[in-house]
Design an enzyme around this catalytic site. Structure first.
Site, mmCIF file in Angstrom:
data_model
loop_
_atom_site.group_PDB
_atom_site.id
_atom_site.type_symbol
_atom_site.label_atom_id
_atom_site.label_comp_id
_atom_site.label_asym_id
_atom_site.label_seq_id
_atom_site.Cartn_x
_atom_site.Cartn_y
_atom_site.Cartn_z
ATOM 1 N N ASP A 121 0.847 -1.195 0.000
ATOM 2 C CA ASP A 121 0.000 0.000 0.000
ATOM 3 C C ASP A 121 0.883 1.245 0.000
ATOM 4 O OD1 ASP A 121 -3.218 0.515 1.020
ATOM 5 O OD2 ASP A 121 -1.801 2.189 1.075
ATOM 6 N N VAL A 159 -10.961 2.897 -3.598
ATOM 7 C CA VAL A 159 -10.624 2.354 -4.918
ATOM 8 C C VAL A 159 -11.639 1.250 -5.212
ATOM 9 C CG1 VAL A 159 -8.900 1.224 -6.361
ATOM 10 C CG2 VAL A 159 -8.173 2.864 -4.606
ATOM 11 N N HIS A 211 -10.224 -5.300 -3.051
ATOM 12 C CA HIS A 211 -8.860 -5.559 -2.592
ATOM 13 C C HIS A 211 -8.905 -5.970 -1.139
ATOM 14 C CE1 HIS A 211 -9.881 -1.279 -2.374
ATOM 15 N NE2 HIS A 211 -9.231 -1.248 -1.225
HETATM 16 P P1 5GP Z 1 -9.671 1.365 0.375
HETATM 17 O O1 5GP Z 1 -9.728 2.660 1.130
HETATM 18 O O2 5GP Z 1 -10.372 1.474 -0.950
HETATM 19 O O3 5GP Z 1 -10.124 0.180 1.166
HETATM 20 O O4 5GP Z 1 -8.144 1.105 0.109
HETATM 21 C C1 5GP Z 1 -7.472 1.640 -0.985
HETATM 22 C C2 5GP Z 1 -6.006 1.586 -0.643
HETATM 23 O O5 5GP Z 1 -5.279 1.770 -1.840
HETATM 24 C C3 5GP Z 1 -5.579 2.681 0.322
HETATM 25 O O6 5GP Z 1 -5.031 2.077 1.495
HETATM 26 C C4 5GP Z 1 -4.553 3.477 -0.462
HETATM 27 O O7 5GP Z 1 -3.462 3.912 0.317
HETATM 28 C C5 5GP Z 1 -4.125 2.504 -1.548
HETATM 29 N N1 5GP Z 1 -3.720 3.123 -2.785
HETATM 30 C C6 5GP Z 1 -4.385 4.095 -3.463
HETATM 31 N N2 5GP Z 1 -3.725 4.426 -4.588
HETATM 32 C C7 5GP Z 1 -2.612 3.633 -4.617
HETATM 33 C C8 5GP Z 1 -1.526 3.518 -5.540
HETATM 34 O O8 5GP Z 1 -1.450 4.194 -6.559
HETATM 35 N N3 5GP Z 1 -0.563 2.617 -5.246
HETATM 36 C C9 5GP Z 1 -0.630 1.836 -4.115
HETATM 37 N N4 5GP Z 1 0.377 0.977 -3.935
HETATM 38 N N5 5GP Z 1 -1.628 1.929 -3.233
HETATM 39 C C10 5GP Z 1 -2.613 2.812 -3.480
#
Ligand code: 5GP
Length: 121
Positions: free
Chosen positions: A30, A96, A100
């Site tokens: 992440d 996102v 995931h």
């Molecule tokens: P969510 O909030 O949707 O459950 O988690 C999305 C995760 O994706 C977040 O923890 C965020 O830091 C990670 N994330 C967002 N954009 C990117 C990226 O471009 N690269 C990586 N490696 N992680 C990302």
């Protein structure tokens, strides 16, 4: 479904610290880690949210958990313990829209995992 940043990571259009890949899935670190180890395990096939899962996705979702267990063992924190989380939708903090599995490890993880923002809600 519109393409997300995770598709760009799968296609190597943007860089990521990829730690595992197979035909069905990809795991990478992440970009904003919430623990010493914070991995995201994603299916290569884009599915927006848990709500969009279909019966035929059983094996795929199970596969993500098997990858989590495999990585935990290989990285040596299987015995110490770790947390897996899959957020669904805005209230849960999903940002996102490509499912995931978060895999967090490397420190004691509190439970319940409330944040100050959530306590105020
Ligand atoms: P969510 O909030 O949707 O459950 O988690 C999305 C995760 O994706 C977040 O923890 C965020 O830091 C990670 N994330 C967002 N954009 C990117 C990226 O471009 N690269 C990586 N490696 N992680 C990302």
């Amino acid at each position: 479904m519109s393409e997300t940043i995770f598709n760009k990571i799968i296609n190597r259009e943007i860089p990521a610290d990829i730690v595992y890949e197979d035909d069905l899935s990809l795991a990478f670190r992440d970009i904003n880690p919430q623990a010493p180890v914070h991995l995201l395990i994603i299916p290569k096939r884009a599915i927006a949210t848990i709500n969009d899962l279909e019966a035929g996705d059983r094996e795929l979702v199970g596969h993500l958990y098997l990858v989590a267990a495999k990585l935990a063992k290989e990285m040596g924190f299987d015995d110490a313990g770790y947390r897996t989380v899959m957020n669904c939708g805005e209230s849960a903090g999903q940002t996102v829209f490509h499912i995931h599995l978060h895999l967090l490890a490397g420190k004691p993880l509190g439970w319940p995992p409330y944040t100050d923002r959530m306590k105020q809600a």
